[in-house]
Motif scaffolding. Structure first.
Motif, mmCIF file in Angstrom:
data_model
loop_
_atom_site.group_PDB
_atom_site.id
_atom_site.type_symbol
_atom_site.label_atom_id
_atom_site.label_comp_id
_atom_site.label_asym_id
_atom_site.label_seq_id
_atom_site.Cartn_x
_atom_site.Cartn_y
_atom_site.Cartn_z
ATOM 1 N N THR A 265 -9.354 18.449 -10.988
ATOM 2 C CA THR A 265 -8.994 17.524 -9.924
ATOM 3 C C THR A 265 -9.831 16.262 -10.059
ATOM 4 O O THR A 265 -10.962 16.294 -10.530
ATOM 5 N N SER A 266 -9.246 15.160 -9.669
ATOM 6 C CA SER A 266 -9.950 13.884 -9.647
ATOM 7 C C SER A 266 -9.389 13.068 -8.492
ATOM 8 O O SER A 266 -8.273 13.321 -8.027
ATOM 9 N N THR A 267 -10.152 12.089 -8.024
ATOM 10 C CA THR A 267 -9.790 11.400 -6.798
ATOM 11 C C THR A 267 -8.904 10.193 -7.073
ATOM 12 O O THR A 267 -9.286 9.276 -7.788
ATOM 13 N N VAL A 268 -7.714 10.217 -6.478
ATOM 14 C CA VAL A 268 -6.783 9.092 -6.562
ATOM 15 C C VAL A 268 -6.230 8.859 -5.157
ATOM 16 O O VAL A 268 -5.696 9.777 -4.534
ATOM 17 N N VAL A 269 -6.344 7.630 -4.672
ATOM 18 C CA VAL A 269 -5.868 7.287 -3.332
ATOM 19 C C VAL A 269 -5.089 5.987 -3.433
ATOM 20 O O VAL A 269 -5.579 5.014 -4.011
ATOM 21 N N GLU A 270 -3.877 5.956 -2.882
ATOM 22 C CA GLU A 270 -3.111 4.717 -2.896
ATOM 23 C C GLU A 270 -2.115 4.677 -1.748
ATOM 24 O O GLU A 270 -1.648 5.712 -1.261
ATOM 25 N N SER A 271 -1.820 3.469 -1.329
ATOM 26 C CA SER A 271 -0.898 3.256 -0.222
ATOM 27 C C SER A 271 0.529 3.139 -0.737
ATOM 28 O O SER A 271 0.775 2.956 -1.931
ATOM 29 N N THR A 272 1.485 3.263 0.180
ATOM 30 C CA THR A 272 2.890 3.013 -0.134
ATOM 31 C C THR A 272 3.409 1.952 0.822
ATOM 32 O O THR A 272 2.781 1.639 1.843
ATOM 33 N N ARG A 273 4.562 1.412 0.517
ATOM 34 C CA ARG A 273 5.139 0.381 1.374
ATOM 35 C C ARG A 273 5.451 0.929 2.757
ATOM 36 O O ARG A 273 5.452 0.187 3.741
ATOM 37 N N ALA A 274 5.694 2.229 2.854
ATOM 38 C CA ALA A 274 6.008 2.844 4.148
ATOM 39 C C ALA A 274 4.772 3.042 5.021
ATOM 40 O O ALA A 274 4.894 3.429 6.184
ATOM 41 N N GLY A 275 3.570 2.788 4.474
ATOM 42 C CA GLY A 275 2.352 2.933 5.252
ATOM 43 C C GLY A 275 1.628 4.255 5.043
ATOM 44 O O GLY A 275 0.499 4.434 5.507
ATOM 45 N N THR A 276 2.277 5.207 4.381
ATOM 46 C CA THR A 276 1.610 6.468 4.080
ATOM 47 C C THR A 276 0.611 6.264 2.931
ATOM 48 O O THR A 276 0.663 5.272 2.204
ATOM 49 N N VAL A 277 -0.290 7.212 2.775
ATOM 50 C CA VAL A 277 -1.250 7.185 1.678
ATOM 51 C C VAL A 277 -1.043 8.435 0.831
ATOM 52 O O VAL A 277 -0.947 9.548 1.361
#
Length: 394
Positions: A265-277
């Motif tokens: 596992t490794s850490t990846v965080v990103e937003s979407t146009r809908a506002g979810t992450v």
């Protein structure tokens, strides 16, 4: 009228190949045993990245694809109209961070190697990283900003590509499984056998993703492409600006390049146009076991909160997993199979298929038509040792 080419697989890679072949003037039929873009593509995050690839053939393919994606989407909007050509393209950039001195040194070396081959990899101070991402942990020891990283909505992008195929006279059939191929007297592909009858054609493209190994074995030309599973958490909608771009810990690069079968596992965080992450990522070779593992989800959540403490009290809306097509040498398989004339492969992209699709489709179409390819096809040959030697996928 019989098509020139049948593409087996209506995910992102199959759609990109079909679009490029149809743009070259070929009659194309796309088949998928399930729904359109419902497999690996639907389980993807939509990443179009250069930040996670070391100098070499895959990075060169990624550079060409990153350049081609916005040009292709713009051309398809012109051809199809905005209603059929919306892919939520966002050139928002990426941020890679380290939180320990060792990770910082490794990240700096990796970015320097990328800059040496022309990638924008801007090393910035932790304070500048905090300015780009105000909710980022203050434990960051080093950061690299990648302005070329982008994101799109993978299902929308794949359906846009397939809409172009239809508009040019091609056909897309869901719920149709390819069972094998027929051959002419010279041993070349002359058609595909499906559960709904035989379709005459002069070539078939194996774009079956994680199932590409079993497809290849079924037609008598096995390749060593295996499924590698990943899982993603999706939060509820958050206020704009909570996470502004794709952000991941430097250990993600090592996980991508690893061939280990055990869970990573490794850490990846990103937003979407809908506002979810979207929160990832995990990788493990477990065949096609789709069991939801709570321990994996907890690990992803724990690491995400360490990177973005603001996520600690954010509700998780859902979790999902998907299978990615893994080749042992971490390079895609793109091109003609010399063992069976008329058989072509486009698979093995693992988690990078969305980003690499635009260049993959164009490369396959160039090779098919005899055009001079923009990318050197040699590293992606089907008949390389890692792909056809040893134990092939069953």
């Amino acid at each position: 009228m019989s098509p020139d080419v049948v593409v087996a697989g209506a995910g992102m890679i199959g759609a990109a190949c079909a679009e490029a072949l149809s743009a070259a003037g070929l009659e194309v039929t796309v088949l998928d045993r399930g729904a359109i873009a419902a497999g690996t593509t639907a389980a993807g995050e939509g990443n179009v990245l250069v930040s996670d690839k070391a100098p070499g053939p895959e990075l060169e393919l990624a550079r060409v694809s990153r350049r081609r994606w916005p040009e292709l989407l713009a051309a398809l909007r012109e051809e199809l109209g905005p209603a059929l050509a919306e892919a939520e393209w966002e050139a928002k950039g990426g941020l890679v961070v380290a939180t320990t001195p060792d990770a910082a040194a490794s990240l700096s070396r990796f970015a320097a190697a990328q800059r040496a081959v022309g990638i924008r990899a801007d090393e910035i101070a932790p304070a500048d990283a905090a300015a780009l991402e105000p909710h980022l942990t203050r434990k960051v020891t080093a950061a690299v900003h990648y302005p070329e990283d982008a994101q799109l909505q993978p299902v929308l992008a794949a359906t846009t590509l397939l809409a172009a195929v239809r508009a040019r006279g091609g056909e897309v059939r869901a719920g149709t499984e390819v069972l094998g191929v027929t051959r002419d007297s010279a041993g070349r592909v002359s058609g595909v056998r499906t559960d709904r009858g035989t379709i005459a054609c002069r070539a078939v493209v194996n774009a079956c993703g994680p199932w590409a190994g079993s497809f290849a074995a079924r037609v008598g030309a096995p390749i060593n492409v295996l499924p590698r599973r990943g899982m993603i958490l999706v939060t509820g909608p958050l206020p704009p600006g909570t996470v502004r771009r794709k952000v991941y810990d430097a250990d993600y690069v090592g996980a991508v390049a690893s061939g280990e079968a055990d869970l990573q596992t490794s850490t990846v965080v990103e937003s979407t146009r809908a506002g979810t992450v979207l929160i990832g990522s995990s990788r493990e070779r477990v065949g096609f076991d789709d069991t939801v593992r709570i321990d994996v989800l907890r690990e992803l959540a724990r690491k995400a909160v360490a990177l973005f403490p603001v996520l600690a009290d954010v509700p998780v809306m859902r979790a999902y997993g998907g299978f990615r097509p893994y080749a042992p040498d971490h390079l895609p398989v793109i091109g003609a199979d010399p063992r069976l004339p008329g058989l072509w492969h486009a698979t093995g992209h693992e988690g990078a298929g969305i980003g690499l699709a635009a260049a993959t489709g164009r490369l396959l179409a160039d090779l098919f038509t005899g055009a001079v390819p923009e990318v050197d096809p040699e590293p992606f040959r089907v008949d390389r040792a890692a792909v056809i030697d040893g134990e092939a996928a069953a």
